[in-house]
Structures are given as C-alpha cells and as structure tokens.
Design a protein around this motif. Structure first.
Motif, PDB file in Angstrom:
ATOM      1  N   TYR A  11      73.347  27.164 -25.269  1.00  0.00           N
ATOM      2  CA  TYR A  11      74.436  28.184 -24.923  1.00  0.00           C
ATOM      3  C   TYR A  11      74.093  29.488 -25.816  1.00  0.00           C
ATOM      4  O   TYR A  11      73.636  29.102 -26.908  1.00  0.00           O
ATOM      5  N   TYR A  14      76.994  35.672 -26.257  1.00  0.00           N
ATOM      6  CA  TYR A  14      76.583  36.996 -25.852  1.00  0.00           C
ATOM      7  C   TYR A  14      77.152  38.067 -26.629  1.00  0.00           C
ATOM      8  O   TYR A  14      76.414  39.092 -26.667  1.00  0.00           O
ATOM      9  N   GLU A  72      78.954  40.513 -16.130  1.00  0.00           N
ATOM     10  CA  GLU A  72      79.328  39.229 -15.543  1.00  0.00           C
ATOM     11  C   GLU A  72      78.712  37.964 -16.148  1.00  0.00           C
ATOM     12  O   GLU A  72      77.682  38.187 -16.430  1.00  0.00           O
ATOM     13  N   ARG A  73      79.624  37.151 -16.616  1.00  0.00           N
ATOM     14  CA  ARG A  73      79.057  36.057 -17.034  1.00  0.00           C
ATOM     15  C   ARG A  73      79.967  34.482 -16.590  1.00  0.00           C
ATOM     16  O   ARG A  73      80.997  34.869 -15.941  1.00  0.00           O
ATOM     17  N   PRO A  74      79.342  33.594 -16.642  1.00  0.00           N
ATOM     18  CA  PRO A  74      78.328  33.188 -17.008  1.00  0.00           C
ATOM     19  C   PRO A  74      77.071  33.428 -16.223  1.00  0.00           C
ATOM     20  O   PRO A  74      77.222  33.356 -15.203  1.00  0.00           O
ATOM     21  N   ILE A  75      75.829  33.419 -16.896  1.00  0.00           N
ATOM     22  CA  ILE A  75      74.510  33.580 -16.136  1.00  0.00           C
ATOM     23  C   ILE A  75      73.749  32.125 -16.731  1.00  0.00           C
ATOM     24  O   ILE A  75      73.651  32.164 -17.644  1.00  0.00           O
ATOM     25  N   VAL A  84      74.699  33.370 -11.337  1.00  0.00           N
ATOM     26  CA  VAL A  84      75.981  33.714 -11.790  1.00  0.00           C
ATOM     27  C   VAL A  84      76.735  32.556 -11.787  1.00  0.00           C
ATOM     28  O   VAL A  84      77.031  32.367 -10.503  1.00  0.00           O
TER      29      VAL A  84
END
Length: 92
Positions: A11, A14, A72-75, A84
């Motif tokens: 993880y 971000y 936009e997340r999560p990726i 995505v």
C-alpha cells in the motif's frame, strides 16, 4: 479485501508519497486512459484550482502530482497491468 483473499500487496499512502509526473504517465499508459478519465471532479482541489476538466493532459498530470486527491483511487498495479479499484472487487 485483498488480505481476506490472502493476496500480498504493498500500500502506498498517496498523500504522504504521491505519484510524481513520470509515475502518473506510466500508470495512465498501463490503464490505457488519459488523465481526464481519472480526474476527481468533485475534489476540493478541483474547485480551488479552477479546473474544468478540459485542460491539456500535461497540465492535469502536473496538477495530479501536486494535488494527489485529484486522482481517482485506488489503483492497483501488477507488472505491466493496472486497474482502477472502482468497485474495489476490480482489484482482485
């Protein structure tokens, strides 16, 4: 969800360690989309920066690197594939 399935992952927070422009370009290429597709138009930074979503790709990538909440997340990225996670089950 990934842990429940026994899937190992790394993880990346971000906000503390945002993707730089080069990384963003790579992820966009893996996803096969431009930055407009991943732009979070309801994000506070979108309004504060006065964005319309019609800016040139290079400008949006720069803004996403500087304001990671715009992305936009999560990726999920695995090798030469990316997805995505919306809905989250797509990460599986």
């Amino acid at each position: 969800m990934l842990e429940d399935k026994g899937i190992e992952y790394q993880y990346r927070e971000y906000r503390k360690e945002p993707l730089d422009q080069k990384e963003l370009r790579r992820v966009l290429k893996l996803l096969g989309v431009g930055p407009k597709v991943l732009l979070r138009r309801r994000d506070k930074a979108f309004r504060e920066l006065g964005l319309t979503g019609e800016e040139p790709d290079a400008d949006l990538i720069r803004d996403m690197a500087a304001h990671p909440t715009l992305l936009e997340r999560p990726i999920g990225v695995l090798g030469d594939r990316a997805v995505v996670g919306r809905p989250p089950e797509k990460l599986l």
